[in-house]
Design a protein around this motif. Structure first.
Motif, short mmCIF file in Angstrom:
data_model
loop_
_atom_site.label_atom_id
_atom_site.label_comp_id
_atom_site.label_asym_id
_atom_site.label_seq_id
_atom_site.Cartn_x
_atom_site.Cartn_y
_atom_site.Cartn_z
N ASP A 57 0.87 -1.19 0.00
CA ASP A 57 0.00 0.00 0.00
C ASP A 57 0.90 1.24 0.00
O ASP A 57 1.65 1.46 0.95
CB ASP A 57 -0.89 -0.02 1.25
CG ASP A 57 -2.12 0.85 1.07
OD1 ASP A 57 -2.32 1.37 -0.05
OD2 ASP A 57 -2.88 1.01 2.04
N ILE A 58 0.84 1.99 -1.06
CA ILE A 58 1.81 3.09 -1.25
C ILE A 58 1.08 4.42 -1.39
O ILE A 58 0.00 4.49 -2.00
CB ILE A 58 2.67 2.79 -2.50
CG1 ILE A 58 3.60 1.61 -2.19
CG2 ILE A 58 3.48 4.01 -2.94
CD1 ILE A 58 4.49 1.17 -3.32
N GLU A 59 1.67 5.47 -0.82
CA GLU A 59 1.07 6.81 -0.98
C GLU A 59 1.61 7.46 -2.25
O GLU A 59 2.81 7.41 -2.53
CB GLU A 59 1.40 7.69 0.22
CG GLU A 59 0.66 9.02 0.11
CD GLU A 59 0.89 9.94 1.29
OE1 GLU A 59 -0.03 10.05 2.12
OE2 GLU A 59 1.98 10.54 1.36
N SER A 64 5.70 8.07 -3.31
CA SER A 64 6.58 8.64 -2.30
C SER A 64 7.82 7.77 -2.09
O SER A 64 8.69 8.10 -1.31
CB SER A 64 5.81 8.76 -0.98
OG SER A 64 5.26 7.49 -0.66
N GLU A 65 7.88 6.63 -2.75
CA GLU A 65 9.01 5.70 -2.60
C GLU A 65 9.18 4.92 -3.90
O GLU A 65 8.31 4.98 -4.78
CB GLU A 65 8.72 4.72 -1.46
CG GLU A 65 7.46 3.92 -1.68
CD GLU A 65 7.06 3.08 -0.47
OE1 GLU A 65 7.63 1.99 -0.32
OE2 GLU A 65 6.18 3.52 0.29
N SER A 97 9.94 3.53 -12.31
CA SER A 97 10.30 3.12 -10.94
C SER A 97 9.55 3.93 -9.87
O SER A 97 9.40 3.49 -8.74
CB SER A 97 11.80 3.25 -10.72
OG SER A 97 12.18 4.60 -10.90
N HIS A 98 9.05 5.13 -10.22
CA HIS A 98 8.40 5.97 -9.20
C HIS A 98 7.01 6.48 -9.60
O HIS A 98 6.43 7.29 -8.87
CB HIS A 98 9.29 7.18 -8.88
CG HIS A 98 10.40 6.84 -7.95
ND1 HIS A 98 11.57 6.24 -8.38
CD2 HIS A 98 10.53 6.96 -6.61
CE1 HIS A 98 12.36 6.04 -7.35
NE2 HIS A 98 11.76 6.47 -6.25
N SER A 99 6.48 6.04 -10.73
CA SER A 99 5.15 6.57 -11.09
C SER A 99 4.33 5.53 -11.85
O SER A 99 4.88 4.58 -12.44
CB SER A 99 5.29 7.83 -11.95
OG SER A 99 5.67 7.48 -13.25
N VAL A 100 3.02 5.71 -11.78
CA VAL A 100 2.10 4.90 -12.59
C VAL A 100 1.10 5.84 -13.24
O VAL A 100 0.76 6.88 -12.68
CB VAL A 100 1.32 3.85 -11.76
CG1 VAL A 100 2.21 2.73 -11.30
CG2 VAL A 100 0.60 4.48 -10.59
N THR A 101 0.65 5.44 -14.43
CA THR A 101 -0.41 6.20 -15.10
C THR A 101 -1.56 5.24 -15.37
O THR A 101 -1.34 4.09 -15.77
CB THR A 101 0.11 6.81 -16.43
OG1 THR A 101 1.27 7.58 -16.13
CG2 THR A 101 -0.93 7.70 -17.07
#
Ligand SMILES: Cc1cc2nc3c(=O)[nH]c(=O)nc-3n(C[C@H](O)[C@H](O)[C@H](O)COP(=O)(O)OP(=O)(O)OC[C@H]3O[C@@H](n4cnc5c(N)ncnc54)[C@H](O)[C@@H]3O)c2cc1C
Ligand code: FES
Length: 254
Positions: free
Chosen positions: A3-5, A26-27, A59-63
């Motif tokens: 679960d990621i912010e 955030s990670e 590595s740090h984003s999703v769309t």
């Protein structure tokens, strides 16, 4: 699965009712494979999270591509840049190709095209041909995405862009010439049923990601149960969230 912010970076309408939502984590994100999905916390009165395929990732984003169809997705349409949201990811088995699958046919209908865009990211060393279908020219999306990795055939139901007709009917006319090793597909249930018939007739193996309703998204509630025919003919229930969402079209009972 974690679960990621995330922070909303952008949320824009691609068509009248479809959003492209970019979320920055955030990670560092866990490893994501093509066809996996996430479970997005919508907030407000919506206790249950909503599942969405991962359309693009690094590595740090999703769309995500989100069709606005009800209360939860209307709330997502109100997300603004800078808002914080949480999502569990990555979930599910995703699309898995064997070494024998060299020529891949991607068959997408509407927003169902979204998870197919990640396949060449996971398997860059294959040949791709894409058939993508939409209701009409105003609903067309993703042409550039698919065009970047191979020949793309655009179809619309009313013929206002590309070839006229349901994408599965257009593919039926061409499939013997193309001779793909495997078909990967995502779209609404009628489209998947047509793809299952085509796969059965041509003996080309096909794998799909479908539209099952979900509750927990982690294998605990059985809301997403779907019937699957095993090789010995026995019919068993599988959980679309953790056993799927990708199933063989030969096995899944639609
Ligand atoms: C693994 C998976 C991946 C998905 N990926 C995407 C995606 O990339 N983009 C996208 O736009 N949608 C996707 N969906 C569907 C999306 O989750 C639903 O449209 C969304 O949850 C509806 O929420 P809502 O509150 O707006 O609608 P609700 O108010 O709950 O329902 C409104 C309407 O949407 C229909 N609906 C609800 N849930 C689903 C569902 N799971 N599938 C199909 N129709 C549904 C209902 O039958 C009803 O007609 C995916 C579903 C699954 C199971
Ligand atoms: S959504 Fe709860 S078990 Fe699949």
């Amino acid at each position: 699965m974690k679960d990621i912010e995330f922070t909303v970076e952008s949320n824009i309408f691609l068509t009248k009712s479809v959003l492209e939502l970019k979320l920055v984590a955030s990670e560092q994100l866990p490893e994501i494979r093509c066809g996996q999905f996430l479970h997005l916390k919508v907030g407000g009165e919506f206790l249950l999270r909503r599942p969405f395929c991962i359309y693009k990732f690094d590595s740090h984003s999703v769309t995500l591509i989100v069709a606005v169809v009800g209360g939860g997705t209307r709330r997502i349409a109100e997300f603004k840049a800078g808002d914080k949201v949480k999502a569990v990811l990555p979930i599910g088995n995703g699309f898995t190709l064997g070494n024998e699958h060299r020529k891949i046919l991607l068959l997408g209908g509407g927003v169902g095209c979204a998870p197919l865009v990640t396949v060449p990211l996971t398997y860059p060393d294959r040949e791709y041909i894409s058939y993508i279908g939409f209701a009409n020219s105003e609903a067309v999306m993703f042409e550039k995405d698919f065009g970047a990795f191979g020949k793309t055939v655009l179809c619309t139901d009313d013929g206002s862009a590309g070839r006229k007709g349901y994408v599965t009917d257009v593919l039926r006319e061409d499939v013997e010439k193309i001779k793909p090793d495997v078909i990967l597909t995502c779209g609404n249930t009628p489209m998947l049923k047509a793809a299952a018939r085509l796969s059965a007739e041509t003996k080309i193996p096909a794998y799909m990601s479908g539209e099952t309703r979900m509750g927990c998204g982690v294998g605990a509630c059985l809301v997403c149960a779907c019937a699957v025919k095993q090789k010995n003919g026995e019919i068993v229930n599988k959980r679309a969230c953790v056993d799927g969402p990708v199933f063989s079209l030969e096995e899944i009972i639609l």
